[in-house]
Design a protein around this motif. Structure first.
Motif, PDB file in Angstrom:
ATOM      1  N   GLY A  83       0.824  -1.202   0.000  1.00  0.00           N
ATOM      2  CA  GLY A  83       0.000   0.000   0.000  1.00  0.00           C
ATOM      3  C   GLY A  83       0.859   1.253   0.000  1.00  0.00           C
ATOM      4  N   PRO A  84       0.240   2.437  -0.149  1.00  0.00           N
ATOM      5  CA  PRO A  84       1.008   3.678  -0.301  1.00  0.00           C
ATOM      6  C   PRO A  84       1.194   4.488   0.974  1.00  0.00           C
ATOM      7  N   LEU A  85       0.841   3.938   2.153  1.00  0.00           N
ATOM      8  CA  LEU A  85       0.718   4.788   3.337  1.00  0.00           C
ATOM      9  C   LEU A  85       1.724   4.478   4.448  1.00  0.00           C
ATOM     10  N   TYR A  86       2.807   3.792   4.126  1.00  0.00           N
ATOM     11  CA  TYR A  86       3.889   3.597   5.101  1.00  0.00           C
ATOM     12  C   TYR A  86       4.624   4.923   5.309  1.00  0.00           C
ATOM     13  N   VAL A  87       5.079   5.149   6.542  1.00  0.00           N
ATOM     14  CA  VAL A  87       5.905   6.313   6.860  1.00  0.00           C
ATOM     15  C   VAL A  87       7.112   5.822   7.657  1.00  0.00           C
ATOM     16  N   ALA A  88       8.305   6.126   7.185  1.00  0.00           N
ATOM     17  CA  ALA A  88       9.522   5.674   7.845  1.00  0.00           C
ATOM     18  C   ALA A  88       9.757   6.436   9.150  1.00  0.00           C
ATOM     19  N   GLY A 138     -10.718   5.425   9.608  1.00  0.00           N
ATOM     20  CA  GLY A 138     -10.050   5.022   8.372  1.00  0.00           C
ATOM     21  C   GLY A 138      -8.912   5.920   7.951  1.00  0.00           C
ATOM     22  N   GLY A 139      -8.480   6.824   8.827  1.00  0.00           N
ATOM     23  CA  GLY A 139      -7.396   7.737   8.484  1.00  0.00           C
ATOM     24  C   GLY A 139      -6.058   7.280   9.034  1.00  0.00           C
ATOM     25  N   TYR A 140      -4.988   7.604   8.307  1.00  0.00           N
ATOM     26  CA  TYR A 140      -3.628   7.253   8.710  1.00  0.00           C
ATOM     27  C   TYR A 140      -2.878   8.505   9.144  1.00  0.00           C
ATOM     28  N   SER A 141      -2.180   8.407  10.278  1.00  0.00           N
ATOM     29  CA  SER A 141      -1.379   9.546  10.723  1.00  0.00           C
ATOM     30  C   SER A 141      -0.374   9.933   9.638  1.00  0.00           C
ATOM     31  N   PHE A 142       0.050  11.170   9.681  1.00  0.00           N
ATOM     32  CA  PHE A 142       0.914  11.825   8.703  1.00  0.00           C
ATOM     33  C   PHE A 142       0.096  12.277   7.501  1.00  0.00           C
ATOM     34  N   PHE A 143      -0.647  11.360   6.885  1.00  0.00           N
ATOM     35  CA  PHE A 143      -1.507  11.734   5.766  1.00  0.00           C
ATOM     36  C   PHE A 143      -2.790  12.405   6.264  1.00  0.00           C
ATOM     37  N   ASP A 144      -3.171  12.110   7.501  1.00  0.00           N
ATOM     38  CA  ASP A 144      -4.313  12.745   8.162  1.00  0.00           C
ATOM     39  C   ASP A 144      -3.754  13.723   9.187  1.00  0.00           C
ATOM     40  N   PRO A 145      -3.777  15.020   8.894  1.00  0.00           N
ATOM     41  CA  PRO A 145      -3.121  15.994   9.781  1.00  0.00           C
ATOM     42  C   PRO A 145      -3.799  16.162  11.135  1.00  0.00           C
ATOM     43  N   THR A 146      -4.981  15.582  11.335  1.00  0.00           N
ATOM     44  CA  THR A 146      -5.649  15.694  12.634  1.00  0.00           C
ATOM     45  C   THR A 146      -5.043  14.748  13.668  1.00  0.00           C
ATOM     46  N   GLN A 147      -4.239  13.787  13.231  1.00  0.00           N
ATOM     47  CA  GLN A 147      -3.655  12.824  14.160  1.00  0.00           C
ATOM     48  C   GLN A 147      -2.248  13.252  14.585  1.00  0.00           C
ATOM     49  N   SER A 148      -1.851  12.781  15.767  1.00  0.00           N
ATOM     50  CA  SER A 148      -0.516  13.088  16.262  1.00  0.00           C
ATOM     51  C   SER A 148       0.537  12.339  15.454  1.00  0.00           C
TER      52      SER A 148
END
Length: 300
Positions: A83-88, A138-148
């Motif tokens: 998927g496209p939503l990994y963050v290192a 259904g949101g991912y942190s980093f891509f969803d700015p509302t999350q820490s």
């Protein structure tokens, strides 16, 4: 000048497209409409979202499975798409980590645990288990700015018995943004853009093949109707509801929770190139690389 391989691939691609235009009598209006969609996909950095929806990611997995069989690399937990939503750069922990920041009021507590073993059943101590998943919306942190920062993202090193444990929340599935160019393409194909509730994994250890996989939670309406073709029956895992006060107290929780158990089996290999994940643009993995920077701008 240029790259001989790039020229060969481009020649084949264009030749096939020209034949397609002849075979289907593609009009100028249809061609420029397609160009417009391609521009919109690029502008939204959404090719990484559409690619699994068209089966490319799963097809790459099929090719890598075939290559493993040719090498004699048999057994082990099945791979499936990244998927496209990994963050290192997620925080690291030994044995146990809490993944959520406690701010998701709709999140049901999840106790995620398992053991990493080799194909002979021996525990793999010190394996790196990278986990990431969505929140209750259904949101991912980093891509969803509302999350820490790094919410619901952790790297856990297994203990002496190869075990890892995470306290988190049950993730929700998600859908492609309804007004996105990805969904526009799917609408033309008469398809939805929904994914079931799932949890992503990278697992690595010296002397073992790197594993990219994810589990789908049993009972989700899209478990076997995943638009990204990522479901494998061996990777469908139940979330068992625990209400026993003794079990709640043993985990130092405040109330009922759901337990998800996912044991992982790694194949052995001496090949260094197989012990690491394959190269692709990933958010924050290489801050100096333009492709990695763009991977962090996806609108999902």
């Amino acid at each position: 000048g240029g790259s001989e391989r790039a020229k060969q691939i481009m020649h084949r691609l264009l030749s096939d497209l020209f034949r397609l235009m002849d075979d289907y009598d593609v009009s100028a209006e249809e061609f420029w409409s397609a160009v417009s969609v391609l521009n919109a996909l690029g502008n939204g950095t959404q090719f990484g979202l559409l690619a699994p929806g068209l089966g490319f990611d799963h097809y790459l997995d099929m090719r890598m499975d075939a290559a493993d069989r040719e090498r004699g690399l048999l057994g082990g937990t099945p791979r499936t798409i990244e998927g496209p939503l990994y963050v290192a750069g997620a925080p690291e922990a030994e044995g146990f980590a809490r993944m959520d920041d406690g701010k998701d009021q709709d999140g049901e507590t999840m106790w995620l645990t398992g053991q990493v073993r080799d194909v002979d059943g021996h525990p793999v101590a010190g394996a790196k288990v990278e986990i990431w998943h969505a929140n209750s919306k259904g949101g991912y942190s980093f891509f969803d700015p509302t999350q820490s920062e790094y919410n619901l993202r952790r790297s856990i090193f297994t203990d002496a018995e190869g075990r890892y444990t995470a306290r988190s929340i049950i993730p929700s599935g998600y859908g492609c943004p309804p007004d996105s160019p990805t969904q526009q393409v799917l609408d033309l194909l008469g398809r939805h853009g929904q994914r079931p509730a799932h949890i992503h994994y990278f697992i690595s250890a010296p002397g073992h093949k790197h594993l990219t996989t994810q589990i789908n939670l049993a009972g989700d309406p899209y478990t076997f109707d995943d638009f990204a073709f990522a479901t494998r029956e061996e990777l469908v895992v139940p979330a068992n509801r625990i209400e026993d006060p003794a079990e709640i107290a043993r985990r130092e929780l405040d109330g009922p929770f759901s337990e998800v158990v996912f044991d992982i089996e790694l194949a052995k290999t001496d090949a260094p190139e197989l012990q690491v994940r394959h190269a692709r643009p990933r958010a924050k993995e290489d801050e100096q690389d333009r492709h990695s920077q763009l991977a962090g701008t996806a609108k999902v």
